[in-house]
Write an enzyme that holds these catalytic residues in place. Structure first.
Site, PDB file in Angstrom:
ATOM      1  CG  HIS A  58      -0.311   0.014   2.527  1.00 33.88           C
ATOM      2  ND1 HIS A  58       0.250  -1.121   3.090  1.00 33.88           N
ATOM      3  CD2 HIS A  58      -0.080   1.014   3.414  1.00 33.88           C
ATOM      4  CE1 HIS A  58       0.774  -0.810   4.252  1.00 33.88           C
ATOM      5  NE2 HIS A  58       0.588   0.481   4.482  1.00 33.88           N
ATOM      6  CG  ASP A  59       2.117   3.486   3.132  1.00 33.77           C
ATOM      7  OD1 ASP A  59       1.245   4.110   2.493  1.00 33.77           O
ATOM      8  OD2 ASP A  59       2.171   3.473   4.379  1.00 33.77           O
ATOM      9  CE  LYS A  65       3.764   6.692   4.032  1.00 35.67           C
ATOM     10  NZ  LYS A  65       3.535   6.233   5.412  1.00 35.67           N
ATOM     11  CG  HIS A  89       1.905   7.738   0.167  1.00 37.20           C
ATOM     12  ND1 HIS A  89       1.337   8.625   1.040  1.00 37.20           N
ATOM     13  CD2 HIS A  89       1.349   6.538   0.460  1.00 37.20           C
ATOM     14  CE1 HIS A  89       0.491   7.999   1.829  1.00 37.20           C
ATOM     15  NE2 HIS A  89       0.478   6.729   1.491  1.00 37.20           N
ATOM     16  CG  HIS A 103      -3.455   3.133   0.918  1.00 32.63           C
ATOM     17  ND1 HIS A 103      -2.680   3.447  -0.176  1.00 32.63           N
ATOM     18  CD2 HIS A 103      -2.790   3.622   1.986  1.00 32.63           C
ATOM     19  CE1 HIS A 103      -1.605   4.093   0.225  1.00 32.63           C
ATOM     20  NE2 HIS A 103      -1.643   4.216   1.537  1.00 32.63           N
ATOM     21  CG  HIS A 104      -4.144   7.377   2.532  1.00 35.18           C
ATOM     22  ND1 HIS A 104      -4.159   7.308   3.918  1.00 35.18           N
ATOM     23  CD2 HIS A 104      -2.910   6.965   2.167  1.00 35.18           C
ATOM     24  CE1 HIS A 104      -2.984   6.895   4.356  1.00 35.18           C
ATOM     25  NE2 HIS A 104      -2.195   6.668   3.299  1.00 35.18           N
ATOM     26  CG  ASP A 150      -3.159   1.917   7.274  1.00 38.37           C
ATOM     27  OD1 ASP A 150      -2.146   1.405   7.792  1.00 38.37           O
ATOM     28  OD2 ASP A 150      -3.134   2.980   6.631  1.00 38.37           O
TER      29      ASP A 150
HETATM   30 FE   LIG Z   1      -0.418   5.306   2.980  1.00 41.98          FE
END
Ligand SMILES: [Fe+2]
Length: 250
Positions: free
Chosen positions: A113-114, A117, A142, A166-167, A195
């Site tokens: 998911h990240d 970053k 991101h 995801h955000h 999360d």
């Molecule tokens: Fe994230």
């Protein structure tokens, strides 16, 4: 069928019939052996195909792990966040939509998911203070950056949707696309609950992790605003012991 010796020498009807029967039996036996050979070839092909598919799956998992490690190596204090959040997410997905949970891409999406970053500069990623507007914009980029990284990879095309969304929030106040309600992909709605659960229950340099019961209460209070109420209802069905197991690393 070739004329037999019995026919040529004027054998009895019974002998002729027996010979014909023998020939037919031999032919049937040969056909049966041929079929067995085909079946055996098919079994070998199937076994080889399955072994190749398993090898491919192992290399997919290794690739995803390598990417996840690259992200987590930069963010030391979140520990095995991706592993835990993927475990919470899968536990939840199995209760929300079992078929979804069986798709290996869902776990890949949870783990990755990240991944975006990777592109966030250290001074922003590790900044302890309040982020300024430009830093916030960078940080919030991101999901899109991650989406761009994984979307061209065939075995990650579904996972890319989780990375991108995801955000997002149930009420449409999330990012990057401001999707709301069921327009947010279900796997992403499940992920955002997992999360939050991990974020609330994990120790941070500035506060200890909260107990599972408090995390449940905080998340429940956001049903219908940040989170899909139907997903929260399924979270309530997971026993505390199971969530504690995942929190402890199982
Ligand atoms: Fe994230």
């Amino acid at each position: 069928m070739a004329r037999s010796i019995a026919q040529r020498e004027g054998a009895t009807d019974e002998q002729m019939l027996r010979e014909q029967l023998d020939v037919q039996l031999r032919e049937a036996g040969e056909k049966e052996r041929q079929l067995e050979r085909y079946a055996s070839d098919l079994r070998d092909t199937f076994k080889a195909e399955r072994a190749r598919a398993e090898e491919l799956q192992v290399s997919y998992v290794a690739t995803v792990r390598a990417l996840v490690n690259a992200v987590e190596a930069r963010d030391a204090y979140t520990g095995a966040h991706a592993e835990r959040v993927a475990a919470y997410g899968l536990e939840l997905a199995r209760r929300v939509e079992p078929d979804l949970a069986r798709d290996p891409q869902i776990e890949f999406g949870f783990l990755l998911h990240d991944v975006g970053k990777i592109a966030i500069p250290d001074e922003v990623l590790h900044k302890a203070d309040y982020l300024g507007p430009e830093e916030q914009r960078l940080m919030r980029s991101h999901p899109e950056v991650g989406y761009e990284i994984v979307r061209g990879v065939g075995f990650l095309s579904d996972a890319a949707q989780i990375v991108r969304h995801h955000h997002e929030r149930w009420d449409g106040e999330g990012y990057p696309d401001g999707l709301s309600g069921e327009d947010v992909p279900l796997a992403a709605r499940i992920f955002s609950v997992a999360d939050a659960l991990d974020a609330i229950t994990t120790d941070r340099p500035y506060r200890p992790g909260a107990p599972i019961a408090r995390a449940r209460a905080e998340i429940r209070a956001l049903a219908g605003t940040q989170f899909d109420p139907a997903v929260i209802a399924r979270l309530d069905e997971i026993p505390d012991e199971r969530l504690e197991q995942i929190r402890g690393g199982c």
